[in-house]
Scaffold this active site. Sequence first.
Site, PDB file in Angstrom:
ATOM      1  N   ARG A  93       1.864  -7.020  14.316  1.00  9.51           N
ATOM      2  CA  ARG A  93       0.898  -6.010  13.516  1.00  9.51           C
ATOM      3  C   ARG A  93      -0.033  -6.516  12.655  1.00  9.51           C
ATOM      4  O   ARG A  93      -1.232  -5.874  12.417  1.00  9.51           O
ATOM      5  CB  ARG A  93       2.137  -5.283  12.875  1.00  9.51           C
ATOM      6  CG  ARG A  93       2.704  -4.057  13.786  1.00  9.51           C
ATOM      7  CD  ARG A  93       4.199  -4.036  13.202  1.00  9.51           C
ATOM      8  NE  ARG A  93       4.381  -3.630  11.871  1.00  9.51           N
ATOM      9  CZ  ARG A  93       5.308  -3.985  11.070  1.00  9.51           C
ATOM     10  NH1 ARG A  93       6.354  -4.611  11.549  1.00  9.51           N
ATOM     11  NH2 ARG A  93       5.281  -3.439   9.695  1.00  9.51           N
ATOM     12  N   LYS A 141       0.823  -1.201  -0.046  1.00  8.44           N
ATOM     13  CA  LYS A 141      -0.047  -0.140   0.050  1.00  8.44           C
ATOM     14  C   LYS A 141       0.875   1.247  -0.003  1.00  8.44           C
ATOM     15  O   LYS A 141       0.416   2.275  -0.388  1.00  8.44           O
ATOM     16  CB  LYS A 141      -1.031  -0.028   1.108  1.00  8.44           C
ATOM     17  CG  LYS A 141      -0.506   0.191   2.609  1.00  8.44           C
ATOM     18  CD  LYS A 141      -1.521  -0.017   3.412  1.00  8.44           C
ATOM     19  CE  LYS A 141      -0.917  -0.094   5.005  1.00  8.44           C
ATOM     20  NZ  LYS A 141      -0.077   0.843   5.503  1.00  8.44           N
ATOM     21  N   ARG A 187      -6.731   3.737  11.744  1.00 11.70           N
ATOM     22  CA  ARG A 187      -6.302   2.262  11.752  1.00 11.70           C
ATOM     23  C   ARG A 187      -7.219   1.441  12.701  1.00 11.70           C
ATOM     24  O   ARG A 187      -6.988   0.342  12.928  1.00 11.70           O
ATOM     25  CB  ARG A 187      -4.856   2.023  12.557  1.00 11.70           C
ATOM     26  CG  ARG A 187      -3.888   1.222  11.789  1.00 11.70           C
ATOM     27  CD  ARG A 187      -2.578   1.652  12.502  1.00 11.70           C
ATOM     28  NE  ARG A 187      -1.430   0.750  11.873  1.00 11.70           N
ATOM     29  CZ  ARG A 187      -0.859   1.018  10.854  1.00 11.70           C
ATOM     30  NH1 ARG A 187      -0.781   2.203  10.237  1.00 11.70           N
ATOM     31  NH2 ARG A 187       0.317   0.261  10.552  1.00 11.70           N
ATOM     32  N   ARG A 198      11.179  -7.038   2.758  1.00 15.67           N
ATOM     33  CA  ARG A 198      11.528  -5.830   3.377  1.00 15.67           C
ATOM     34  C   ARG A 198      12.499  -5.757   4.362  1.00 15.67           C
ATOM     35  O   ARG A 198      13.319  -4.786   4.404  1.00 15.67           O
ATOM     36  CB  ARG A 198      10.112  -5.122   3.496  1.00 15.67           C
ATOM     37  CG  ARG A 198      10.440  -3.485   3.750  1.00 15.67           C
ATOM     38  CD  ARG A 198       9.061  -2.856   4.036  1.00 15.67           C
ATOM     39  NE  ARG A 198       8.665  -3.123   5.448  1.00 15.67           N
ATOM     40  CZ  ARG A 198       7.557  -2.433   5.598  1.00 15.67           C
ATOM     41  NH1 ARG A 198       6.572  -2.028   4.904  1.00 15.67           N
ATOM     42  NH2 ARG A 198       7.101  -2.879   6.758  1.00 15.67           N
ATOM     43  N   ARG A 218      14.173  -2.397   8.911  1.00 13.02           N
ATOM     44  CA  ARG A 218      13.350  -1.443   9.651  1.00 13.02           C
ATOM     45  C   ARG A 218      13.181  -2.090  10.948  1.00 13.02           C
ATOM     46  O   ARG A 218      13.120  -3.321  11.260  1.00 13.02           O
ATOM     47  CB  ARG A 218      11.889  -1.618   9.176  1.00 13.02           C
ATOM     48  CG  ARG A 218      11.622  -0.221   8.344  1.00 13.02           C
ATOM     49  CD  ARG A 218      10.169  -0.178   7.661  1.00 13.02           C
ATOM     50  NE  ARG A 218       9.115  -0.517   8.848  1.00 13.02           N
ATOM     51  CZ  ARG A 218       7.880  -0.114   8.568  1.00 13.02           C
ATOM     52  NH1 ARG A 218       7.594   0.369   7.338  1.00 13.02           N
ATOM     53  NH2 ARG A 218       6.863  -0.352   9.327  1.00 13.02           N
TER      54      ARG A 218
END
Length: 201
Positions: free
Chosen positions: A148, A17, A92, A131, A137
Amino acid sequence: MTASARLLIVGPQGSGKGTQGVRIAESYGIPVVSTGDIFRANIKEGTALGQQVTAILDKGDLVPDELTSEIVRDRLSQEDAANGFLLDGYPRNTAQVEHLDAFLEGRGEALDAVILLDVPREESIARLALRAAEQGRSDDTDEAIAHRLDIYENETAPIIEVYSARGIVDRIDGVGSLEEITERIAAALSARGLRSAASAA
Ligand code: AMP
């Protein structure tokens, strides 16, 4: 005629996204407002906000709703968002939907469309692992990723029902090439009469 679109892109972490949001926002000439990016920039710069949220992000928890909504209201009040914006990562949960509704109603505005990127859980996890390897990250650890995704399923997925009841959700198949997915989103938005900057020029 200037293009105007008030958009939200929703999807599980790893749905792509962020990438698609940037591409769509560019074609509409509107800014992307990503709460995750705002938090990460503040952490990087060591601001008071960054210090407040760093442990929360590392665990994959949600930053308190009031604080997050205040940051979004400030950002949407900037001039470049007057004609539209693309929200990524906010709202969210349903409490944040209420905050956003109240803010937009106060301006006589509403979201035009909610783009829901549909990606199977296994595909999201595979993309997140990639990723993590590429970007490093700090919240892309196995534990934080699982947490998450759980928050997404339990707290974020319900907002889709709220927006579906308003008839503004476009469910897009998020599996395919970057270009294919962008085209699917663009087609859905144009079917709603939302014209991109290029087509409105
Ligand atoms: P994202 O880049 O959207 O995956 O967001 C990264 C992290 O920022 C999340 O795991 C949360 O800790 C925090 N965050 C981003 N957006 C929100 C939001 N709308 N409400 C609460 N926390 C958020």
